[in-house]
Scaffold this active site. Structure first.
Site, PDB file in Angstrom:
ATOM      1  N   ASP A 326      47.137  78.135  10.113  1.00  0.00           N
ATOM      2  CA  ASP A 326      48.191  77.477   9.341  1.00  0.00           C
ATOM      3  C   ASP A 326      47.756  76.055   9.079  1.00  0.00           C
ATOM      4  OD1 ASP A 326      49.978  79.487   9.458  1.00  0.00           O
ATOM      5  OD2 ASP A 326      51.045  78.741  11.222  1.00  0.00           O
ATOM      6  N   ASP A 628      53.610  81.503  13.480  1.00  0.00           N
ATOM      7  CA  ASP A 628      54.720  81.016  14.295  1.00  0.00           C
ATOM      8  C   ASP A 628      56.046  81.728  14.046  1.00  0.00           C
ATOM      9  OD1 ASP A 628      54.946  79.909  11.816  1.00  0.00           O
ATOM     10  OD2 ASP A 628      54.504  77.859  12.458  1.00  0.00           O
ATOM     11  N   ASP A 632      55.320  86.640  10.937  1.00  0.00           N
ATOM     12  CA  ASP A 632      53.888  86.555  11.247  1.00  0.00           C
ATOM     13  C   ASP A 632      53.473  87.582  12.291  1.00  0.00           C
ATOM     14  OD1 ASP A 632      53.479  84.419   9.532  1.00  0.00           O
ATOM     15  OD2 ASP A 632      53.970  82.935  11.059  1.00  0.00           O
TER      16      ASP A 632
HETATM   17  P1  ATP Z   1      52.071  76.325   7.049  1.00  0.00           P
HETATM   18  O1  ATP Z   1      52.276  77.705   6.500  1.00  0.00           O
HETATM   19  O2  ATP Z   1      50.687  75.870   6.952  1.00  0.00           O
HETATM   20  O3  ATP Z   1      52.663  76.093   8.391  1.00  0.00           O
HETATM   21  P2  ATP Z   1      54.178  75.085   5.512  1.00  0.00           P
HETATM   22  O4  ATP Z   1      55.039  74.527   6.579  1.00  0.00           O
HETATM   23  O5  ATP Z   1      53.995  74.233   4.325  1.00  0.00           O
HETATM   24  O6  ATP Z   1      52.738  75.354   5.999  1.00  0.00           O
HETATM   25  P3  ATP Z   1      56.184  76.973   5.070  1.00  0.00           P
HETATM   26  O7  ATP Z   1      56.922  76.461   6.236  1.00  0.00           O
HETATM   27  O8  ATP Z   1      56.103  78.414   4.815  1.00  0.00           O
HETATM   28  O9  ATP Z   1      54.720  76.482   5.101  1.00  0.00           O
HETATM   29  O10 ATP Z   1      56.759  76.230   3.795  1.00  0.00           O
HETATM   30  C1  ATP Z   1      56.416  76.629   2.493  1.00  0.00           C
HETATM   31  C2  ATP Z   1      57.097  75.752   1.471  1.00  0.00           C
HETATM   32  O11 ATP Z   1      58.503  75.813   1.626  1.00  0.00           O
HETATM   33  C3  ATP Z   1      56.761  74.282   1.602  1.00  0.00           C
HETATM   34  O12 ATP Z   1      55.633  73.950   0.882  1.00  0.00           O
HETATM   35  C4  ATP Z   1      57.993  73.625   1.023  1.00  0.00           C
HETATM   36  O13 ATP Z   1      57.916  73.554  -0.388  1.00  0.00           O
HETATM   37  C5  ATP Z   1      59.092  74.559   1.413  1.00  0.00           C
HETATM   38  N1  ATP Z   1      59.766  74.094   2.617  1.00  0.00           N
HETATM   39  C6  ATP Z   1      59.226  73.854   3.815  1.00  0.00           C
HETATM   40  N2  ATP Z   1      60.136  73.456   4.704  1.00  0.00           N
HETATM   41  C7  ATP Z   1      61.311  73.445   4.059  1.00  0.00           C
HETATM   42  C8  ATP Z   1      62.654  73.137   4.432  1.00  0.00           C
HETATM   43  N3  ATP Z   1      62.981  72.767   5.657  1.00  0.00           N
HETATM   44  N4  ATP Z   1      63.610  73.232   3.490  1.00  0.00           N
HETATM   45  C9  ATP Z   1      63.294  73.630   2.250  1.00  0.00           C
HETATM   46  N5  ATP Z   1      62.080  73.937   1.841  1.00  0.00           N
HETATM   47  C10 ATP Z   1      61.080  73.847   2.723  1.00  0.00           C
END
Ligand code: ATP
Length: 889
Positions: A326, A628, A632
């Site tokens: 990630d 996480d 997944d």
């Molecule tokens: P990784 O997968 O590497 O952990 P990440 O945290 O960016 O990365 P996700 O958590 O799946 O991946 O988030 C994907 C997308 O969703 C983000 O790029 C963002 O645009 C949106 N996002 C993330 N957190 C929030 C939130 N708390 N509220 C609304 N949208 C969110």
């Protein structure tokens, strides 16, 4: 026994004396904790010490020895029988103690991954260690949690649990609160959530009705003794190998006996020789050494913050060829700071660092007024938010998601007061963030209107927007291109971009995903930095040097992902990112090809990780994959090494994983791989050391009998060598630290044999050296007119000394022993010194002389022995240098 499922919620809370709206008071909870004890099943009774000790005795080799000992005793040879039984006892004791220790260490590690629970106490929600739960506690369940105790549900919002561990039901079970008939069976009690089951989706609240051993799972685990398995694919393979070897050796021993007797030797002497051959040739130290080496590896990994949940992972880790990680929180710090805002067609720059709200928002270098589109954007960020800022002295801390906390900080820098706004503009409903949908929405009453705020990935929100706001806050037509340009500028700079939008609900409407697909008003973009972790760059470099590819798999935008991947050295300047959407269009064969060459996968949905893992595995890769969330879990199970996050991960992910990182850090995976390679190395070192030892012992006896000469080492002496050297010498290799340069080697191909050609050659060489040396010196002594006892003592000492020198050879398989660091494994010195002391006792103490028929030898004899030992030491070193260039490490 209470039938909680057959009682109405109010009856349950009344009987268990708790106010469901406020939970228990802290004093009441403390008192109940005293009464009921902590909420953890007490360790299952386990098998008795005697039963576990007997396990050590009921093994084919030991049985052979026991029979031999009994026959010897029946023949009246008390000393020999005593020694044989002594050997059996000491071997069993060492195995018993070491395996017990390894099991205890593993069990402790499994417990180290603690479960937390969200509990309502005295009107406040608190996170606490699940062990502190008491009957009556009101528990809040969220997707990804492990149910911490048996709960009678009071509310369920699409709550679904996975109960396979308890009932065997593999499909998710829908939960409700309705009262059920008393005779409803466990698997169908939809209004109960049982300890140890997993929340797969939705939310719920329940009151604790049973904790610890009183839970359904607790009762079952009392019935089955859950000793962790110490078996791994390699130990199993070696155990099979040892079994086959046993048969061959027993056959050879039989042949020895028959040939000897036909030659006219006494049946008794030949029986003892056959036993000695069997005992000498079987590497019985192998299983214990393997277990100890693996257990030491697990402990070392734990020290470096990687908790191994499944023992085979220790071996597999060393062979990892691809790590899929990630981005957020693993490769980056997950410490977000808003840097840029784009609203009303204008670009704003936010100053300040971290979560302290000091800094301001500027436009064209001048402080900007928080009004119009900027204000609406910040307000949406505040209301569509579950995080909190907490001030501790001069330091600001956060509770909740860092992405959301950063929005609160930015709003505060713009002069808004998030805490007050959240309190005054009450939230009526919400759609929580979900990694598949990539947005979150809330519904608040604002000045009499029902307003929905949404924040999330731009690609998800923009198609649903019909208008935007200008700098004064008036609705205007949306210019898609300018929004996309602004977003592209931010992502290229490595910023994480969130889009914010709003819409209104008509009276009586409730919030649903359908409302968010059209008629939204676009408010603005917020770009935040999330710096790469300081050690991640070095860890990525180390992985590359070790021939391991690092792939970033993220839910974030491809632009942001690529920018960060470049900073980390994962992707080169012209690399492309493959998006989840593109990935969905590839068939398996194409995916396999593309996956091999792509290092950055962006906007990937958790479900797609499973396909990726499979595609990489089909290419022959050994894949470590991080995760996480609940979604997944399948990918974590499929990966060769599933890696879950200890801090930010859900219980579901941890449960599915082979390894849990207690610091969520990418560098920890690299450290674990390094330790994994070290463990594998040490196992191979032990095998390379032990086989010639056993081979040499077997060969000496076999050769003597077949050639019809006097045995240069008596069966009893063989037993002595075998027992002492395995414990005092070989076992010490388990403590070898990982070799320098271990991460500069290519990964071991999964199909590679345990021992390569070079090691096989070395094993044959040392076995022959032992055979030749023992016979040579023995015959030399006899030809000089020395007594048989003296000649045999010299032969025995020679054998042990060569093994001691060879132990130092084996500290590194391919590099000279003097490059290993003289004192970084003190145990080889301790073991060698103890071994030498025992040999002196064997040679000079009358008691030993009597038992083993040994005799004192002189300085010149020792000189011969040491010279031959040194000769072997050097020969093996020369053999190490004599290797094809391609294999040089
Ligand atoms: P990784 O997968 O590497 O952990 P990440 O945290 O960016 O990365 P996700 O958590 O799946 O991946 O988030 C994907 C997308 O969703 C983000 O790029 C963002 O645009 C949106 N996002 C993330 N957190 C929030 C939130 N708390 N509220 C609304 N949208 C969110």
């Amino acid at each position: 026994m209470q039938h909680w499922h057959a009682m109405a919620p109010s009856q349950v809370t009344e009987q268990i004396a708790v106010d469901p709206a406020a939970g228990l008071s802290e004093t009441e909870a403390a008192e109940r904790l005293q009464r009921h004890g902590p909420n953890r099943p007490s360790a299952p009774p386990g098998r008795s010490v005697l039963a576990r000790f007997m396990d050590q005795l009921i093994q084919p080799l030991v049985l052979v020895l026991l029979i031999a000992g009994t026959v010897t005793a029946l023949l009246g040879e008390w000393i020999d029988a005593g020694v044989i039984f002594g050997v059996v006892l000491i071997n069993a004791l060492v195995g018993f103690i070491q395996e017990g220790k390894a099991e205890a260490a593993l069990a402790a590690l499994t417990r180290a991954v603690a479960t937390e629970a969200t509990v309502l106490r005295a009107g406040n929600r608190r996170r606490l260690d699940a062990a502190e739960l008491v009957p009556g506690d009101v528990v809040v369940l969220a997707s990804g949690d492990k149910v911490p105790a048996d709960l009678r549900l009071l509310s369920s919002k699409e709550l679904q649990t996975g109960e396979a561990a308890l009932t065997g039901e593999s499909l998710p079970v829908q939960k409700t609160v309705a009262t059920l008939a008393q005779e409803t069976v466990l698997a169908e009690r939809a209004n109960m959530a049982y300890a140890g089951t997993l929340v797969l989706s939705g939310q719920g609240i329940g009151v604790t009705v049973a904790t610890g051993n009183a839970t359904e799972t607790g009762r079952i685990s009392q019935l089955i003794a859950a000793a962790p398995s110490l078996m791994t694919p390699m130990t199993r393979k070696l155990a099979d190998f040892a079994q086959r070897l046993l048969i061959i050796i027993l056959l050879l021993a039989g042949v020895t006996f028959v040939v000897g007797v036909l030659r006219g030797e006494s049946a008794f002497a030949m029986f003892m020789a056959a036993v000695a051959l069997a005992v000498g040739a079987i590497p019985e130290g192998l299983p214990a050494a393997m277990t100890v080496t693996l257990a030491i590896g697990v402990a070392r990994m734990a020290r470096r913050r990687a908790i191994i949940r499944k023992l085979p992972a220790v071996e597999t880790l060393g062979g990892t060829t691809v790590i899929c990680s990630d981005k957020t929180g693993t490769l980056t710090e997950n410490a977000m700071t808003v840097r840029e805002i784009w609203a009303g067609g204008e670009r704003f720059v936010v100053s300040g660092q971290g979560y302290a709200p000091s800094g301001d928002i500027r436009r064209d270098d001048l402080p900007a007024e928080t009004s119009g589109a900027l204000r609406e954007t910040l307000l949406a960020g505040v209301l569509c938010n579950d995080a909190r800022l907490v001030r501790e002295g001069h330091h600001w801390d956060i509770v909740g998601d860092p992405t959301e906390a950063a929005l609160l900080v930015a709003a505060q820098k713009g002069g808004l007061d998030p805490a007050t706004l959240q309190r005054v503009l009450t939230r009526e409903d919400e759609l929580p963030f979900d990694a598949n949908r990539q947005y979150m929405a809330t519904f608040n009453q604002i000045e009499g209107a029902a307003i929905v705020h949404v924040k999330g990935a731009l690609e998800r929100l923009l198609p649903a927007c019909r208008a935007t706001l200008d700098r004064h806050g008036r609705e205007r037509q949306l210019d898609l291109e300018s929004v996309q340009d602004a977003a592209a500028r931010m992502t290229e700079a490595g910023l994480r971009v969130l889009a914010l939008a709003r819409s209104a609900l008509s009276p009586g409407q409730t919030l649903a995903h359908d409302h968010l697909t059209h008629d939204l008003v676009f408010l603005g973009l917020i770009g935040m930095i999330d710096p790469p972790r300081p050690h991640a760059v070095a860890a990525v470099r180390t992985c590359h040097a070790a021939g391991i590819r690092v792939k970033m798999i993220t839910g974030d935008h491809p632009g942001t992902a690529l920018a960060i991947a470049r900073q980390l050295g994962i992707a080169h300047d012209h690399a492309r990112a493959l998006t989840g959407r593109e990935l969905a269009e590839l068939d398996e064969a194409e995916l396999g090809r593309v996956a091999a060459d792509t290092d950055v996968f962006a906007r990937v949905e958790p479900e797609q990780k499973l396909r990726l893992v499979k595609a990489l595995q089909a290419n022959g890769e050994v894949v470590a994959m991080t995760g996480d969330g609940v979604n997944d879990a399948p990918a974590l199970k499929q990966a060769d090494i599933g890696v879950a996050m200890g801090l930010g991960g859900t219980d579901v992910a941890k449960e599915a994983a082979d390894m849990v990182l207690t610091d969520d850090n990418f560098a920890t995976i690299e450290a674990a791989v390094e330790e994994g390679r070290g463990v594998y190395d040490n196992l191979v070192k032990f095998i390379t050391w032990t086989i010639p030892t056993n081979g040499g012992e077997g060969l000496v006896i076999l050769a003597a009998i077949l050639a019809g000469t006097t045995l240069p080492i008596t069966p009893l002496q063989i037993l002595w060598i075998n027992m002492t050297t395995a414990i005092l010498l070989g076992m010490m290799l388990a403590f070898e630290p990982t070799e320098r340069g271990i991460m500069q080697r290519p990964p071991r191909p999964p199909t590679a044999p345990l021992l390569d050609r070079m090691l096989l050659r070395r094993i044959v060489l040392v076995s022959l050296l032992l055979l030749a040396g023992t016979f040579g010196l023995f015959e030399l002594m006899l030809s000089q007119g020395r007594t048989l006892a003296e000649a045999r003592t010299v032969a025995t000492n020679l054998f042990v000394l060569v093994e001691t020198f060879y132990l130092f050879n084996c500290r590194s398989l391919y590099r000279p022993f003097w490059r290993c660091g003289w004192f970084n494994n003190p145990w080889v010195w301790v073991g060698s010194a103890a071994m030498l002391a025992l040999q002196l006792a064997f040679t000079y103490l009358p008691a030993f002389q009597q038992v083993f028929h040994s005799a004192a030898i002189n300085a010149q004899d020792w000189l011969h022995i040491v010279l031959f030992g040194l000769f072997c030491l050097l020969l093996v070193e020369i053999d190490k240098r004599w290797q094809p260039k391609s294999a040089a490490r």
